[in-house]
Design a protein around this motif. Structure first.
Motif, mmCIF file in Angstrom:
data_model
loop_
_atom_site.group_PDB
_atom_site.id
_atom_site.type_symbol
_atom_site.label_atom_id
_atom_site.label_comp_id
_atom_site.label_asym_id
_atom_site.label_seq_id
_atom_site.Cartn_x
_atom_site.Cartn_y
_atom_site.Cartn_z
ATOM 1 N N HIS A 233 15.879 36.097 46.318
ATOM 2 C CA HIS A 233 15.011 37.220 45.951
ATOM 3 C C HIS A 233 15.856 38.439 45.578
ATOM 4 O O HIS A 233 15.584 39.106 44.574
ATOM 5 N N SER A 234 16.880 38.724 46.364
ATOM 6 C CA SER A 234 17.757 39.871 46.067
ATOM 7 C C SER A 234 18.493 39.679 44.741
ATOM 8 O O SER A 234 18.657 40.629 43.969
ATOM 9 N N ASP B 26 26.242 38.866 52.608
ATOM 10 C CA ASP B 26 25.716 38.308 53.859
ATOM 11 C C ASP B 26 25.013 39.354 54.717
ATOM 12 O O ASP B 26 24.013 39.049 55.363
ATOM 13 N N ASP B 27 25.516 40.580 54.724
ATOM 14 C CA ASP B 27 24.890 41.602 55.564
ATOM 15 C C ASP B 27 23.568 42.113 54.995
ATOM 16 O O ASP B 27 22.895 42.920 55.610
ATOM 17 N N ARG B 28 23.189 41.622 53.823
ATOM 18 C CA ARG B 28 21.923 42.022 53.192
ATOM 19 C C ARG B 28 20.811 40.991 53.386
ATOM 20 O O ARG B 28 19.692 41.214 52.953
ATOM 21 N N VAL B 29 21.125 39.855 53.970
ATOM 22 C CA VAL B 29 20.107 38.829 54.208
ATOM 23 C C VAL B 29 19.835 38.744 55.704
ATOM 24 O O VAL B 29 20.694 39.113 56.513
ATOM 25 N N PRO B 30 18.650 38.277 56.082
ATOM 26 C CA PRO B 30 18.327 38.200 57.513
ATOM 27 C C PRO B 30 19.343 37.347 58.268
ATOM 28 O O PRO B 30 19.724 36.267 57.804
ATOM 29 N N ALA B 31 19.772 37.827 59.404
ATOM 30 C CA ALA B 31 20.755 37.092 60.210
ATOM 31 C C ALA B 31 20.091 35.963 60.986
ATOM 32 O O ALA B 31 20.742 34.982 61.336
ATOM 33 N N TRP C 223 18.905 28.252 57.394
ATOM 34 C CA TRP C 223 19.658 28.450 56.157
ATOM 35 C C TRP C 223 18.712 28.738 54.999
ATOM 36 O O TRP C 223 18.929 29.670 54.223
ATOM 37 N N ALA C 224 17.645 27.959 54.884
ATOM 38 C CA ALA C 224 16.716 28.122 53.767
ATOM 39 C C ALA C 224 16.038 29.493 53.785
ATOM 40 O O ALA C 224 15.863 30.113 52.730
ATOM 41 N N THR C 225 15.693 29.985 54.955
ATOM 42 C CA THR C 225 15.050 31.301 55.058
ATOM 43 C C THR C 225 15.993 32.397 54.565
ATOM 44 O O THR C 225 15.593 33.281 53.801
ATOM 45 N N ARG C 226 17.239 32.326 55.001
ATOM 46 C CA ARG C 226 18.229 33.333 54.568
ATOM 47 C C ARG C 226 18.460 33.237 53.063
ATOM 48 O O ARG C 226 18.534 34.251 52.366
ATOM 49 N N GLU C 227 18.579 32.015 52.560
ATOM 50 C CA GLU C 227 18.913 31.860 51.138
ATOM 51 C C GLU C 227 17.740 32.159 50.220
ATOM 52 O O GLU C 227 17.928 32.591 49.094
ATOM 53 N N ARG C 228 16.540 31.960 50.708
ATOM 54 C CA ARG C 228 15.367 32.386 49.935
ATOM 55 C C ARG C 228 15.413 33.910 49.776
ATOM 56 O O ARG C 228 15.159 34.440 48.695
ATOM 57 N N GLY D 146 27.806 45.463 41.840
ATOM 58 C CA GLY D 146 26.478 45.775 42.367
ATOM 59 C C GLY D 146 25.710 44.518 42.735
ATOM 60 O O GLY D 146 25.046 44.462 43.781
ATOM 61 N N LEU D 147 25.804 43.490 41.896
ATOM 62 C CA LEU D 147 25.149 42.222 42.184
ATOM 63 C C LEU D 147 25.719 41.607 43.464
ATOM 64 O O LEU D 147 24.962 41.205 44.358
ATOM 65 N N SER D 148 27.037 41.563 43.568
ATOM 66 C CA SER D 148 27.670 40.985 44.759
ATOM 67 C C SER D 148 27.262 41.736 46.017
ATOM 68 O O SER D 148 26.999 41.127 47.062
#
Length: 192
Positions: free
Chosen positions: A88-89, A70-75, A79-84, A63-65
């Motif tokens: 959060h997730s 990758d498909d759950r973060v903004p495309a 890099w920093a925006t996606r990883e922030r 569930g954590l994974s």
């Protein structure tokens, strides 16, 4: 009248509830007494108590994974925006899952479960290292950082940081906890 068969998911849900109720201890007699489930159903679906607990560990880490895939973060974005968003997730998953405190603060009650947990954590660290390499390839993360060490550091730091946040009274909002941990992650990766 015959009793309806107990499903695998019902057993997982009941076991998760019992682990929370009993502060991480699973006694099969307490589980069957509290839920009305039979030990036969447990052995049918999981083979043993350890098999049942392994399924609980698998369910948590899978569930954590899934929540940080990758498909759950903004495309779009850097890099920093996606990883922030991914951070959060990661934090939100732990704050929402009833077993997080038990899985983050304690050793697994069986060596086999410790090995399962270690494999999942290693996989998370490896994925983080791969992701850090992507940031290095685009010049967003300093190239001289060792990506494998940084990936392990980030995942270990997030796990311990979340455990600490979950012990805080009152519990901080997810957004605040995620931002606190993101700032530490960004500092460790020398992000601007």
């Amino acid at each position: 009248m015959a009793r309806a068969p107990i499903g695998r998911q019902q057993l997982l849900d009941a076991t998760r509830d019992e682990l929370v109720h009993a502060n991480g201890i699973l006694e099969l007699s307490a589980l069957t007494r509290r839920t009305g489930l039979s030990t036969g159903a447990l052995y049918h679906h999981f083979g043993s108590k350890i098999g049942l607990l392994a399924a609980i560990w698998d369910d948590f880490y899978e569930g954590l994974s899934e929540s940080i895939a990758d498909d759950r973060v903004p495309a779009d974005g850097d890099w920093a925006t996606r990883e922030r968003a991914r951070t959060h997730s990661f934090v939100a998953f732990h704050f929402a899952h009833p077993l997080s405190t038990l899985l983050l603060d304690r050793a697994a009650p069986d060596p086999g479960l410790s090995e399962i947990q270690a494999n999942y954590i290693r996989n998370l660290a490896d994925a983080a290292a791969t992701n850090i390499r992507r940031g290095q390839a685009t010049g967003e993360i300093p190239a001289d950082l060792d990506a494998d060490s940084a990936g392990a550091f980030v995942i270990g730091g997030l796990r311990h940081g979340i455990a600490q946040q979950l012990r805080t009274e009152p519990l901080p909002p997810v957004e605040l906890a995620a931002e606190r941990l993101w700032r530490l992650t960004a500092a460790a990766l020398q992000l601007p």
